[in-house]
Design an enzyme around this catalytic site. Structure first.
Site, short mmCIF file in Angstrom:
data_model
loop_
_atom_site.label_atom_id
_atom_site.label_comp_id
_atom_site.label_asym_id
_atom_site.label_seq_id
_atom_site.Cartn_x
_atom_site.Cartn_y
_atom_site.Cartn_z
N HIS A 29 -1.82 5.26 8.20
CA HIS A 29 -1.65 3.92 7.63
C HIS A 29 -2.45 2.92 8.47
CE1 HIS A 29 2.10 4.51 5.01
NE2 HIS A 29 1.28 3.77 4.29
N GLU A 87 0.67 8.97 10.74
CA GLU A 87 2.05 9.29 10.36
C GLU A 87 2.45 10.67 10.88
OE1 GLU A 87 4.10 7.26 9.10
OE2 GLU A 87 2.76 5.65 8.42
N CYS A 132 2.11 6.61 -0.46
CA CYS A 132 1.47 7.19 0.73
C CYS A 132 2.27 8.39 1.21
CB CYS A 132 1.33 6.13 1.82
SG CYS A 132 0.17 4.84 1.33
N1 PCA Z 1 -0.27 1.97 0.56
C1 PCA Z 1 0.93 2.29 -0.19
C2 PCA Z 1 0.46 3.00 -1.41
C3 PCA Z 1 -1.01 2.78 -1.47
C4 PCA Z 1 -1.38 2.22 -0.17
O1 PCA Z 1 -2.54 2.02 0.23
C5 PCA Z 1 1.98 3.01 0.64
O2 PCA Z 1 2.07 2.75 1.85
O3 PCA Z 1 2.73 3.82 0.11
#
Ligand code: PCA
Length: 203
Positions: A166, A80, A142
């Site tokens: 992610h 990100e 996240c």
């Molecule tokens: N993904 C979520 C919250 C926890 C996770 O593993 C997110 O993308 O916000």
């Protein structure tokens, strides 16, 4: 040897497995590049997740922080680029609902990742692993954790590289969920090891 705090998240919403949990558990105490990994799993809870991250940082005093989250539906590994000062989204695991809420009233609208996101993506592609820089971590837990980690570093003048990656679903999760693209656990883990090596080599 330096220490890297690596966090994952527990399962949430209709994702009965969070592949980040197994990855961080398996990498705990491993040495990757110049880093010894210290892993923790964070709760999917707006009240607690950011505080827990900061508690771990205070206790471990890491030289770098990488948080991992599941992006169910994404096809690639996505470091990100940016975290925004907003909490919003579906109820968390404890039923907390956040709508258009500011995370830190004294914080800027956004923080940029201090991880080498472009170099990570380039190396992943070189190794044949699909990846791209993502320009949104969403507005859920996240993004929240990424923002809180960077805000903390800024506030206390720490130049600890910190940020968020992610990942797509694992096959194990996709079988249960039914409608999301997936990667093998081994490839997901390999991709995270690669990102840590890149960090170790660039800083
Ligand atoms: N993904 C979520 C919250 C926890 C996770 O593993 C997110 O993308 O916000």
């Amino acid at each position: 040897m330096k220490t890297l705090l690596l966090t994952g998240f527990e399962p949430f919403l209709n994702f009965t497995i969070n592949p980040t949990m197994r990855i961080v558990e398996e990498l705990h105490n491993q040495e990757i590049g110049e880093y010894k990994i210290h892993s923790e799993v964070l709760p999917v809870d707006f009240e607690v997740a950011g505080k827990k991250l900061i508690e771990h940082i205070d206790k471990i005093q890491p030289d770098a922080v990488i948080s991992l989250g599941l992006a169910g539906g994404r096809y690639k590994i996505t470091p990100e680029r940016i975290a925004i000062n907003i909490n919003d989204g579906a109820p968390d695991n404890n039923g907390n609902v956040r709508v258009d809420e500011t995370i830190q009233s004294d914080g800027p609208e956004a923080y940029m990742s201090t991880l080498p996101v472009r170099a990570m993506v380039n190396q992943l592609l070189k190794e044949g692993l699909p990846a791209e820089v993502s320009n949104t971590a969403g507005t859920y837990l996240c993004n929240h954790v990424m923002y809180q980690g960077l805000h903390y570093a800024k506030k206390y003048n720490k130049n600890t590289p910190s940020g968020f990656i992610h990942i797509p679903a694992s096959h194990e999760l996709a079988i249960q969920h039914g409608k999301i693209p997936s990667w093998s656990h081994d490839d997901l883990k390999k991709a995270i090891v690669t990102c840590i090596k890149v960090l170790s080599e660039t800083l």
